[in-house]
Design a protein around this motif. Sequence first.
Motif, PDB file in Angstrom:
ATOM      1  N   VAL A  40       0.840  -1.140   0.082  1.00  0.00           N
ATOM      2  CA  VAL A  40      -0.059   0.086  -0.090  1.00  0.00           C
ATOM      3  C   VAL A  40       0.664   1.421   0.221  1.00  0.00           C
ATOM      4  CG1 VAL A  40      -2.115  -0.993   1.138  1.00  0.00           C
ATOM      5  CG2 VAL A  40      -0.046  -0.156   2.539  1.00  0.00           C
ATOM      6  N   LYS A  41       2.152   1.167  -0.019  1.00  0.00           N
ATOM      7  CA  LYS A  41       2.945   2.229   0.041  1.00  0.00           C
ATOM      8  C   LYS A  41       3.454   2.814  -1.573  1.00  0.00           C
ATOM      9  CE  LYS A  41       7.305   3.988   2.264  1.00  0.00           C
ATOM     10  NZ  LYS A  41       8.381   3.997   2.968  1.00  0.00           N
ATOM     11  N   LYS A  42       2.819   3.773  -1.936  1.00  0.00           N
ATOM     12  CA  LYS A  42       2.989   4.251  -3.276  1.00  0.00           C
ATOM     13  C   LYS A  42       3.792   5.775  -3.214  1.00  0.00           C
ATOM     14  CE  LYS A  42       0.736   0.566  -4.375  1.00  0.00           C
ATOM     15  NZ  LYS A  42       1.607  -0.816  -4.892  1.00  0.00           N
ATOM     16  N   ASN A  43       5.038   5.773  -2.873  1.00  0.00           N
ATOM     17  CA  ASN A  43       5.635   7.241  -2.820  1.00  0.00           C
ATOM     18  C   ASN A  43       7.359   7.017  -3.155  1.00  0.00           C
ATOM     19  OD1 ASN A  43       7.061   6.035  -0.524  1.00  0.00           O
ATOM     20  ND2 ASN A  43       6.128   7.173   0.820  1.00  0.00           N
ATOM     21  N   GLN A  44       8.037   8.015  -3.305  1.00  0.00           N
ATOM     22  CA  GLN A  44       9.190   8.038  -3.531  1.00  0.00           C
ATOM     23  C   GLN A  44      10.254   8.392  -2.252  1.00  0.00           C
ATOM     24  OE1 GLN A  44       9.290  10.476  -7.240  1.00  0.00           O
ATOM     25  NE2 GLN A  44       9.728   8.927  -8.198  1.00  0.00           N
ATOM     26  N   GLN A  45      11.061   8.061  -2.156  1.00  0.00           N
ATOM     27  CA  GLN A  45      12.146   8.474  -1.240  1.00  0.00           C
ATOM     28  C   GLN A  45      13.583   8.856  -1.810  1.00  0.00           C
ATOM     29  OE1 GLN A  45      10.394   5.772   2.630  1.00  0.00           O
ATOM     30  NE2 GLN A  45      12.251   5.375   1.880  1.00  0.00           N
ATOM     31  N   ALA A  88       3.140  12.306  -5.339  1.00  0.00           N
ATOM     32  CA  ALA A  88       2.960  13.295  -6.554  1.00  0.00           C
ATOM     33  C   ALA A  88       1.831  12.281  -7.296  1.00  0.00           C
ATOM     34  CB  ALA A  88       4.068  13.920  -7.014  1.00  0.00           C
ATOM     35  N   GLY A  89       1.387  13.041  -8.332  1.00  0.00           N
ATOM     36  CA  GLY A  89       0.547  12.173  -9.405  1.00  0.00           C
ATOM     37  C   GLY A  89      -0.145  11.013  -8.695  1.00  0.00           C
ATOM     38  N   SER A 120       6.519  21.129   2.288  1.00  0.00           N
ATOM     39  CA  SER A 120       5.756  21.661   1.307  1.00  0.00           C
ATOM     40  C   SER A 120       4.699  22.600   1.780  1.00  0.00           C
ATOM     41  CB  SER A 120       5.298  20.492   0.363  1.00  0.00           C
ATOM     42  OG  SER A 120       6.235  19.891  -0.259  1.00  0.00           O
ATOM     43  N   ASP A 121       4.460  23.653   1.310  1.00  0.00           N
ATOM     44  CA  ASP A 121       3.367  24.435   1.723  1.00  0.00           C
ATOM     45  C   ASP A 121       2.164  23.943   1.227  1.00  0.00           C
ATOM     46  OD1 ASP A 121       4.977  26.812   2.446  1.00  0.00           O
ATOM     47  OD2 ASP A 121       5.214  27.298   0.369  1.00  0.00           O
ATOM     48  N   PRO A 122       1.030  23.969   2.167  1.00  0.00           N
ATOM     49  CA  PRO A 122      -0.162  23.289   1.937  1.00  0.00           C
ATOM     50  C   PRO A 122      -0.898  23.663   0.802  1.00  0.00           C
ATOM     51  CG  PRO A 122      -0.368  24.322   3.851  1.00  0.00           C
ATOM     52  CD  PRO A 122       1.086  24.611   3.448  1.00  0.00           C
ATOM     53  N   SER A 123      -0.627  24.892   0.096  1.00  0.00           N
ATOM     54  CA  SER A 123      -1.606  25.648  -0.786  1.00  0.00           C
ATOM     55  C   SER A 123      -0.799  24.845  -2.040  1.00  0.00           C
ATOM     56  CB  SER A 123      -1.321  26.946  -0.889  1.00  0.00           C
ATOM     57  OG  SER A 123      -0.136  27.496  -0.637  1.00  0.00           O
ATOM     58  N   GLY A 124       0.299  24.302  -2.131  1.00  0.00           N
ATOM     59  CA  GLY A 124       0.939  23.693  -3.260  1.00  0.00           C
ATOM     60  C   GLY A 124       0.465  22.519  -3.843  1.00  0.00           C
ATOM     61  N   TYR A 125      -0.477  21.686  -3.070  1.00  0.00           N
ATOM     62  CA  TYR A 125      -0.852  20.414  -3.405  1.00  0.00           C
ATOM     63  C   TYR A 125      -2.144  20.108  -2.698  1.00  0.00           C
ATOM     64  CZ  TYR A 125       0.753  19.043   1.486  1.00  0.00           C
ATOM     65  OH  TYR A 125       0.733  18.897   2.724  1.00  0.00           O
ATOM     66  N   ASP A 126      -2.893  19.298  -3.559  1.00  0.00           N
ATOM     67  CA  ASP A 126      -4.109  18.790  -2.861  1.00  0.00           C
ATOM     68  C   ASP A 126      -4.057  17.313  -2.468  1.00  0.00           C
ATOM     69  OD1 ASP A 126      -5.318  21.206  -3.767  1.00  0.00           O
ATOM     70  OD2 ASP A 126      -5.825  20.518  -5.861  1.00  0.00           O
ATOM     71  N   GLY A 127      -4.970  17.116  -1.499  1.00  0.00           N
ATOM     72  CA  GLY A 127      -4.738  15.768  -0.633  1.00  0.00           C
ATOM     73  C   GLY A 127      -3.426  15.679   0.015  1.00  0.00           C
ATOM     74  N   GLY A 128      -2.800  14.648   0.315  1.00  0.00           N
ATOM     75  CA  GLY A 128      -1.869  14.360   0.852  1.00  0.00           C
ATOM     76  C   GLY A 128      -2.006  14.585   2.605  1.00  0.00           C
ATOM     77  N   GLU A 129      -3.065  14.435   2.900  1.00  0.00           N
ATOM     78  CA  GLU A 129      -3.212  14.500   4.215  1.00  0.00           C
ATOM     79  C   GLU A 129      -2.828  13.376   5.033  1.00  0.00           C
ATOM     80  OE1 GLU A 129      -6.627  17.134   2.596  1.00  0.00           O
ATOM     81  OE2 GLU A 129      -5.968  14.836   2.583  1.00  0.00           O
ATOM     82  N   SER A 161      -3.214  10.395   2.343  1.00  0.00           N
ATOM     83  CA  SER A 161      -4.195  10.440   1.330  1.00  0.00           C
ATOM     84  C   SER A 161      -3.413  10.790   0.029  1.00  0.00           C
ATOM     85  CB  SER A 161      -5.172  11.440   1.546  1.00  0.00           C
ATOM     86  OG  SER A 161      -5.907  11.596   2.811  1.00  0.00           O
ATOM     87  N   PRO A 162      -4.120  10.399  -1.099  1.00  0.00           N
ATOM     88  CA  PRO A 162      -3.587  10.469  -2.336  1.00  0.00           C
ATOM     89  C   PRO A 162      -3.414  12.015  -2.670  1.00  0.00           C
ATOM     90  CG  PRO A 162      -5.201   8.985  -2.464  1.00  0.00           C
ATOM     91  CD  PRO A 162      -5.377   9.487  -1.235  1.00  0.00           C
ATOM     92  N   VAL A 163      -2.213  12.320  -3.289  1.00  0.00           N
ATOM     93  CA  VAL A 163      -1.955  13.716  -3.682  1.00  0.00           C
ATOM     94  C   VAL A 163      -2.508  13.929  -5.209  1.00  0.00           C
ATOM     95  CG1 VAL A 163       0.003  15.211  -4.300  1.00  0.00           C
ATOM     96  CG2 VAL A 163      -0.208  14.065  -2.094  1.00  0.00           C
ATOM     97  N   THR A 164      -3.448  14.677  -5.640  1.00  0.00           N
ATOM     98  CA  THR A 164      -3.935  14.740  -6.686  1.00  0.00           C
ATOM     99  C   THR A 164      -3.655  15.981  -7.479  1.00  0.00           C
ATOM    100  OG1 THR A 164      -5.802  16.069  -5.808  1.00  0.00           O
ATOM    101  CG2 THR A 164      -6.163  13.532  -5.919  1.00  0.00           C
ATOM    102  N   ARG A 165      -2.854  17.117  -6.850  1.00  0.00           N
ATOM    103  CA  ARG A 165      -2.305  17.989  -7.529  1.00  0.00           C
ATOM    104  C   ARG A 165      -0.819  18.406  -6.948  1.00  0.00           C
ATOM    105  NH1 ARG A 165      -1.646  23.348  -6.626  1.00  0.00           N
ATOM    106  NH2 ARG A 165      -2.900  23.383  -4.710  1.00  0.00           N
ATOM    107  N   GLY A 166       0.121  18.755  -7.392  1.00  0.00           N
ATOM    108  CA  GLY A 166       1.319  19.138  -6.833  1.00  0.00           C
ATOM    109  C   GLY A 166       2.189  18.206  -6.123  1.00  0.00           C
ATOM    110  N   VAL A 167       2.990  18.579  -5.354  1.00  0.00           N
ATOM    111  CA  VAL A 167       3.873  17.732  -4.589  1.00  0.00           C
ATOM    112  C   VAL A 167       4.164  17.678  -3.118  1.00  0.00           C
ATOM    113  CG1 VAL A 167       6.401  16.896  -4.527  1.00  0.00           C
ATOM    114  CG2 VAL A 167       5.508  17.563  -6.908  1.00  0.00           C
ATOM    115  N   ARG A 168       3.953  16.804  -2.529  1.00  0.00           N
ATOM    116  CA  ARG A 168       4.137  16.791  -1.138  1.00  0.00           C
ATOM    117  C   ARG A 168       5.148  16.116  -0.510  1.00  0.00           C
ATOM    118  NH1 ARG A 168       3.528  13.191   3.547  1.00  0.00           N
ATOM    119  NH2 ARG A 168       2.235  13.740   5.201  1.00  0.00           N
TER     120      ARG A 168
END
Length: 227
Positions: A40-45, A88-89, A120-129, A161-168
Amino acid sequence: MIVCVPDVLTAQELAALRAELQTAPFVDGSATAGWSARTVKKNQQIDIGSASYARMADVVRTAFHRHSLLQAALLPAATTQALFNRYAGGMEYGAHVDAPVMGGVGNAVRTDIAITVFLSDPSGYDGGELVTHASGGMEYKFKLEAGAAIAYPANTLHHVSPVTRGVRDAAIIWVQSMVRDPARRELLWDLENAKRDIFGREGKSQAFDAVSRSHANLLRMWAEVTG
């Protein structure tokens, strides 16, 4: 006990980390997950063998050890090295519980507390909570300002949560506390806050000394230290 703290990173530290993020090498984040969490881990490091990683980890470690509020709340005995995650994405990290012990022989850390430092600034991405799961199906969502941190029990089910815009981008550290029991840590934290409140109103008064004595003696009773 969940503790949210603003400005753990200075503006200069945050800028330095963001500059490193521009050129740091990223790898598949599932490589550092346990066998079940890996699904269930879908990210980069950031590659932990890179020079960028070493410089960034040093910045985060310095900031954590400098922050007196986090030290008082968590009572750290040991920490892991930081990891730096990117989402992201549509990337996400599904519901999971962190590994109870990280590291190996000679450097093992019991993961009592997890800390996420937002980069990351919270305004710079959607989702990612960051979402922590409580009993009864309750969920609590956190999306903090850049440079702020949240410390939460590592034994709780949680997800990103999924990041649907920007980068977290975020840094993650795990802490082994001198006080293993979370209920005792919370009691000590309440007493620490009471000390600060009384001192702010009365200075070093008789009430302050009484609460300070109780705090110190409970910590002396419960702390697990070596050496």
